[in-house]
Design a protein around this motif. Structure first.
Motif, PDB file in Angstrom:
ATOM      1  N   VAL A   1     -51.722   2.269  55.580  1.00  0.00           N
ATOM      2  CA  VAL A   1     -52.256   1.719  54.336  1.00  0.00           C
ATOM      3  C   VAL A   1     -51.363   2.092  53.160  1.00  0.00           C
ATOM      4  O   VAL A   1     -51.064   1.255  52.303  1.00  0.00           O
ATOM      5  CB  VAL A   1     -53.716   2.178  54.112  1.00  0.00           C
ATOM      6  CG1 VAL A   1     -54.200   1.847  52.710  1.00  0.00           C
ATOM      7  CG2 VAL A   1     -54.626   1.541  55.153  1.00  0.00           C
ATOM      8  N   SER A   2     -50.914   3.334  53.106  1.00  0.00           N
ATOM      9  CA  SER A   2     -50.017   3.764  52.023  1.00  0.00           C
ATOM     10  C   SER A   2     -48.724   2.965  52.033  1.00  0.00           C
ATOM     11  O   SER A   2     -48.231   2.551  50.983  1.00  0.00           O
ATOM     12  CB  SER A   2     -49.694   5.262  52.154  1.00  0.00           C
ATOM     13  OG  SER A   2     -50.842   6.028  51.923  1.00  0.00           O
ATOM     14  N   THR A   3     -48.187   2.723  53.223  1.00  0.00           N
ATOM     15  CA  THR A   3     -46.951   1.943  53.351  1.00  0.00           C
ATOM     16  C   THR A   3     -47.170   0.504  52.904  1.00  0.00           C
ATOM     17  O   THR A   3     -46.365  -0.052  52.150  1.00  0.00           O
ATOM     18  CB  THR A   3     -46.440   1.986  54.805  1.00  0.00           C
ATOM     19  OG1 THR A   3     -46.201   3.350  55.159  1.00  0.00           O
ATOM     20  CG2 THR A   3     -45.169   1.186  54.971  1.00  0.00           C
ATOM     21  N   VAL A   4     -48.271  -0.097  53.357  1.00  0.00           N
ATOM     22  CA  VAL A   4     -48.578  -1.487  52.980  1.00  0.00           C
ATOM     23  C   VAL A   4     -48.728  -1.593  51.464  1.00  0.00           C
ATOM     24  O   VAL A   4     -48.153  -2.485  50.834  1.00  0.00           O
ATOM     25  CB  VAL A   4     -49.855  -1.983  53.697  1.00  0.00           C
ATOM     26  CG1 VAL A   4     -50.389  -3.255  53.058  1.00  0.00           C
ATOM     27  CG2 VAL A   4     -49.575  -2.214  55.174  1.00  0.00           C
TER      28      VAL A   4
ATOM     29  N   LEU B   1     -46.474  -3.752  48.933  1.00  0.00           N
ATOM     30  CA  LEU B   1     -47.062  -4.748  48.040  1.00  0.00           C
ATOM     31  C   LEU B   1     -46.628  -4.488  46.605  1.00  0.00           C
ATOM     32  O   LEU B   1     -46.253  -5.407  45.883  1.00  0.00           O
ATOM     33  CB  LEU B   1     -48.594  -4.730  48.145  1.00  0.00           C
ATOM     34  CG  LEU B   1     -49.181  -5.343  49.410  1.00  0.00           C
ATOM     35  CD1 LEU B   1     -50.653  -4.976  49.543  1.00  0.00           C
ATOM     36  CD2 LEU B   1     -48.995  -6.848  49.422  1.00  0.00           C
ATOM     37  N   LYS B   2     -46.663  -3.225  46.202  1.00  0.00           N
ATOM     38  CA  LYS B   2     -46.239  -2.849  44.849  1.00  0.00           C
ATOM     39  C   LYS B   2     -44.784  -3.253  44.618  1.00  0.00           C
ATOM     40  O   LYS B   2     -44.438  -3.785  43.558  1.00  0.00           O
ATOM     41  CB  LYS B   2     -46.412  -1.342  44.648  1.00  0.00           C
ATOM     42  CG  LYS B   2     -45.987  -0.846  43.293  1.00  0.00           C
ATOM     43  CD  LYS B   2     -46.153   0.671  43.195  1.00  0.00           C
ATOM     44  CE  LYS B   2     -45.544   1.197  41.926  1.00  0.00           C
ATOM     45  NZ  LYS B   2     -45.538   2.651  41.873  1.00  0.00           N
TER      46      LYS B   2
ATOM     47  N   ILE C   1     -47.271  -6.768  43.581  1.00  0.00           N
ATOM     48  CA  ILE C   1     -48.719  -6.895  43.782  1.00  0.00           C
ATOM     49  C   ILE C   1     -49.331  -5.497  43.723  1.00  0.00           C
ATOM     50  O   ILE C   1     -49.002  -4.630  44.524  1.00  0.00           O
ATOM     51  CB  ILE C   1     -49.025  -7.553  45.133  1.00  0.00           C
ATOM     52  CG1 ILE C   1     -48.385  -8.941  45.177  1.00  0.00           C
ATOM     53  CG2 ILE C   1     -50.524  -7.622  45.391  1.00  0.00           C
ATOM     54  CD1 ILE C   1     -48.206  -9.493  46.547  1.00  0.00           C
ATOM     55  N   LEU C   2     -50.225  -5.303  42.771  1.00  0.00           N
ATOM     56  CA  LEU C   2     -50.830  -3.994  42.571  1.00  0.00           C
ATOM     57  C   LEU C   2     -52.163  -3.904  43.289  1.00  0.00           C
ATOM     58  O   LEU C   2     -53.019  -4.776  43.137  1.00  0.00           O
ATOM     59  CB  LEU C   2     -51.034  -3.722  41.074  1.00  0.00           C
ATOM     60  CG  LEU C   2     -51.651  -2.376  40.717  1.00  0.00           C
ATOM     61  CD1 LEU C   2     -50.738  -1.232  41.144  1.00  0.00           C
ATOM     62  CD2 LEU C   2     -51.905  -2.296  39.232  1.00  0.00           C
ATOM     63  N   VAL C   3     -52.333  -2.865  44.085  1.00  0.00           N
ATOM     64  CA  VAL C   3     -53.599  -2.555  44.732  1.00  0.00           C
ATOM     65  C   VAL C   3     -54.006  -1.180  44.217  1.00  0.00           C
ATOM     66  O   VAL C   3     -53.254  -0.213  44.349  1.00  0.00           O
ATOM     67  CB  VAL C   3     -53.472  -2.537  46.271  1.00  0.00           C
ATOM     68  CG1 VAL C   3     -54.775  -2.090  46.915  1.00  0.00           C
ATOM     69  CG2 VAL C   3     -53.052  -3.902  46.789  1.00  0.00           C
ATOM     70  N   GLU C   4     -55.188  -1.097  43.624  1.00  0.00           N
ATOM     71  CA  GLU C   4     -55.668   0.179  43.103  1.00  0.00           C
ATOM     72  C   GLU C   4     -56.396   0.926  44.213  1.00  0.00           C
ATOM     73  O   GLU C   4     -57.080   0.324  45.038  1.00  0.00           O
ATOM     74  CB  GLU C   4     -56.619  -0.053  41.927  1.00  0.00           C
ATOM     75  CG  GLU C   4     -55.954  -0.691  40.734  1.00  0.00           C
ATOM     76  CD  GLU C   4     -56.919  -0.982  39.604  1.00  0.00           C
ATOM     77  OE1 GLU C   4     -58.032  -0.405  39.572  1.00  0.00           O
ATOM     78  OE2 GLU C   4     -56.571  -1.812  38.747  1.00  0.00           O
ATOM     79  N   ARG C   5     -56.235   2.264  44.205  1.00  0.00           N
ATOM     80  CA  ARG C   5     -56.925   3.126  45.167  1.00  0.00           C
ATOM     81  C   ARG C   5     -57.606   4.240  44.396  1.00  0.00           C
ATOM     82  O   ARG C   5     -57.000   4.841  43.512  1.00  0.00           O
ATOM     83  CB  ARG C   5     -55.929   3.775  46.124  1.00  0.00           C
ATOM     84  CG  ARG C   5     -55.256   2.853  47.063  1.00  0.00           C
ATOM     85  CD  ARG C   5     -54.208   3.576  47.854  1.00  0.00           C
ATOM     86  NE  ARG C   5     -54.782   4.258  49.003  1.00  0.00           N
ATOM     87  CZ  ARG C   5     -54.055   4.897  49.906  1.00  0.00           C
ATOM     88  NH1 ARG C   5     -52.764   4.976  49.785  1.00  0.00           N
ATOM     89  NH2 ARG C   5     -54.643   5.479  50.923  1.00  0.00           N
TER      90      ARG C   5
END
Length: 128
Positions: free
Chosen positions: A29-32, A36-37, A41-45
């Motif tokens: 998940v961290s790699t994906v 993406l970043k 593409i920003l994914v917030e965690r």
């Protein structure tokens, strides 16, 4: 562009490489998310231990936690709608939920090209 937020259970880090063993799912998940970043593409965690206020402030997450408890985590939301609970999205789900090609989730490691000499093996005085 779609907005994805992942609300994660309490843990010491998000990479999966801390502690006595490597958590392969967290590492994936961290790699994906990092790939993406890198593709804009920003994914917030948000981690429950590191960002508890985000779990309080988000009314949907707050209600889910009150109704189902922390075992529902991780919770993935896209555009403020819960799309997955109890597990992280697969690579295919990341791609589908964010409308991106699966290839944008993968690291591209370029192999160095080795130029061979047109004459012999390239060693001085003949072959090695």
């Amino acid at each position: 562009m779609k907005k994805m937020i992942i609300f994660e259970p309490a843990m010491c880090c998000s990479t999966g490489v801390c502690g006595p063993g490597v958590d392969r799912q967290l590492l994936r998940v961290s790699t994906v998310i990092n790939n993406l970043k890198n593709n804009g593409i920003l994914v917030e965690r948000y981690n429950l231990s590191g960002n508890p206020q985000m779990f309080v402030d988000n009314k949907t997450i707050n209600k889910i936690l009150n109704d189902e408890g922390v075992d529902v985590l991780p919770v993935t939301m896209v555009d403020d709608v819960v799309v997955k609970t109890k597990k992280y999205p697969t690579d295919e789900e990341f791609a589908s939920l964010l409308d991106v090609p699966v290839s944008s989730l993968k690291s591209v490691i370029k192999k160095p090209s080795i130029k061979k000499s047109s004459t012999g093996c390239g060693c001085d005085g003949g072959c090695c």
